[in-house]
Design a protein around this motif. Structure first.
Motif, short mmCIF file in Angstrom:
data_model
loop_
_atom_site.label_atom_id
_atom_site.label_comp_id
_atom_site.label_asym_id
_atom_site.label_seq_id
_atom_site.Cartn_x
_atom_site.Cartn_y
_atom_site.Cartn_z
N THR A 32 0.92 -1.08 0.16
CA THR A 32 -0.05 0.03 0.03
C THR A 32 0.98 1.22 -0.06
OG1 THR A 32 -0.35 -0.42 2.31
CG2 THR A 32 -2.26 -0.98 0.84
N ARG A 37 2.74 5.98 -2.77
CA ARG A 37 3.92 6.94 -3.43
C ARG A 37 3.90 6.77 -4.88
NH1 ARG A 37 6.57 4.18 1.02
NH2 ARG A 37 6.92 2.48 0.00
N HIS A 58 1.35 10.29 9.40
CA HIS A 58 -0.01 9.62 9.90
C HIS A 58 -0.40 8.58 8.84
CE1 HIS A 58 -0.83 14.14 11.85
NE2 HIS A 58 -0.05 13.17 12.46
N ILE A 60 -3.28 6.97 6.30
CA ILE A 60 -4.22 7.46 5.48
C ILE A 60 -5.81 6.82 6.25
CG2 ILE A 60 -5.47 6.60 3.15
CD1 ILE A 60 -1.84 7.90 3.65
N MET A 65 -8.35 4.04 2.47
CA MET A 65 -7.32 2.94 2.40
C MET A 65 -8.09 1.87 2.07
SD MET A 65 -4.23 3.21 2.68
CE MET A 65 -3.49 2.01 1.25
N GLY A 87 2.34 -4.06 4.20
CA GLY A 87 1.92 -2.76 4.82
C GLY A 87 0.49 -2.62 4.98
N ARG A 90 -3.07 -1.92 8.67
CA ARG A 90 -2.29 -1.31 9.61
C ARG A 90 -3.33 -0.85 10.85
NH1 ARG A 90 1.70 0.52 6.01
NH2 ARG A 90 3.69 1.70 7.14
N GLN A 94 -9.12 -2.40 9.02
CA GLN A 94 -8.28 -2.65 7.71
C GLN A 94 -8.38 -4.25 7.96
OE1 GLN A 94 -4.64 -0.74 6.90
NE2 GLN A 94 -5.50 1.28 7.18
N ARG A 135 13.89 9.12 0.10
CA ARG A 135 12.31 8.80 0.66
C ARG A 135 12.08 9.79 1.69
NH1 ARG A 135 9.25 3.29 2.43
NH2 ARG A 135 7.95 4.44 3.91
P1 AMP Z 1 5.15 2.04 3.92
O1 AMP Z 1 5.53 2.12 2.75
O2 AMP Z 1 4.35 0.73 4.03
O3 AMP Z 1 6.02 2.26 5.16
O4 AMP Z 1 3.87 3.34 3.94
C1 AMP Z 1 4.35 4.43 4.15
C2 AMP Z 1 3.05 5.51 4.50
O5 AMP Z 1 2.15 5.19 3.67
C3 AMP Z 1 2.78 5.05 5.92
O6 AMP Z 1 3.67 5.93 6.89
C4 AMP Z 1 1.20 5.62 5.95
O7 AMP Z 1 1.15 7.14 5.91
C5 AMP Z 1 0.76 5.17 4.49
N1 AMP Z 1 0.40 3.76 4.42
C6 AMP Z 1 0.75 2.72 3.84
N2 AMP Z 1 -0.06 1.71 4.20
C7 AMP Z 1 -1.31 2.34 4.99
C8 AMP Z 1 -2.20 1.53 5.42
N3 AMP Z 1 -2.38 0.24 5.46
N4 AMP Z 1 -2.99 2.31 6.08
C9 AMP Z 1 -2.80 3.68 6.14
N5 AMP Z 1 -1.91 4.24 5.70
C10 AMP Z 1 -0.87 3.60 5.01
#
Ligand code: AMP
Length: 193
Positions: A32, A37, A58, A60, A65, A87, A90, A94, A135
């Motif tokens: 996710t 991204r 924070h 989403i 999501m 990911g 979370r 979900q 990043r």
């Molecule tokens: P990650 O690459 O998995 O570390 O995700 C990077 C950022 O994307 C997180 O810090 C959140 O802000 C957002 N994000 C990714 N996956 C989720 C999810 N399942 N629920 C909410 N926000 C997410």
């Protein structure tokens, strides 16, 4: 059909291990974070909304999501292969939504692979990644926020999945290959059950 969640704090190595898991088990990969991204890079409306949360560390909001995940899942499972969720979930809502979506498709979650890494190591890894890749959310303020959010909102999922007999503890310290070897042994054990 093998459907796995790769679970762990930010910086626990989910992205790195995902690549190896999907190759070994022929799974589709839904990250996710990567989906979000990509939207940010493309400058889409969704990307702008996502960026406003991600840049602060924070999450989403769940409704948004879950909609995004549903769309990704629809695209992938039409091809009839298992999925590695990276990911997601979370939060507890979900996790409930994922169970429901899989059930509607006649599938279920095989297991949740939890990468466990001490906090100092998580921070060191994310700072290193930020320096190497640029990043945007790998800066110290956002990292500390992401860890706080992880402890408050995501970590409770560990007990949630333990209660369902789905949680697989993996020591996330060591070389990439050693960690992968623990993961694949655990998955092979689970498949045999
Ligand atoms: P990650 O690459 O998995 O570390 O995700 C990077 C950022 O994307 C997180 O810090 C959140 O802000 C957002 N994000 C990714 N996956 C989720 C999810 N399942 N629920 C909410 N926000 C997410």
């Amino acid at each position: 059909m093998l459907n796995l969640v790769l679970f762990g704090a930010p910086g626990s190595g989910k992205g790195t291990q995902s690549e190896k898991i999907i190759e070994q088990y022929g799974l589709h990969h839904i990250s996710t974070g990567e989906v979000l991204r990509k939207h940010i890079k493309e400058g889409s409306e969704l990307g702008k909304i996502a960026d406003s949360y991600i840049s602060k560390g924070h999450l989403i909001p769940d409704d948004l999501m879950i909609d995004i995940l549903r769309q990704e899942l629809k695209d992938k499972t039409e091809q009839g292969t298992g999925v590695l969720f990276d990911g997601f979930p979370r939060t507890i809502p979900q996790a409930d939504a994922l169970d429901k979506m899989l059930k509607e498709m006649g599938h279920e979650l095989t297991g949740v692979v939890g990468l466990e890494v001490p906090e100092e190591e998580l921070v060191a890894r994310m700072l290193k990644r930020g320096a190497e890749t640029g990043r945007a959310d790998d800066n110290i303020d956002t990292i500390l926020n992401r860890l706080k959010v992880y402890h408050n909102q995501t970590e409770p999922l560990k007990d949630h999945y333990k209660g369902k007999g789905k949680y697989i503890h993996i020591d996330g310290l060591g070389s990439i290959d050693t960690i992968f070897s623990s993961i694949s042994s655990a998955i092979d054990e689970r498949i045999k059950k």
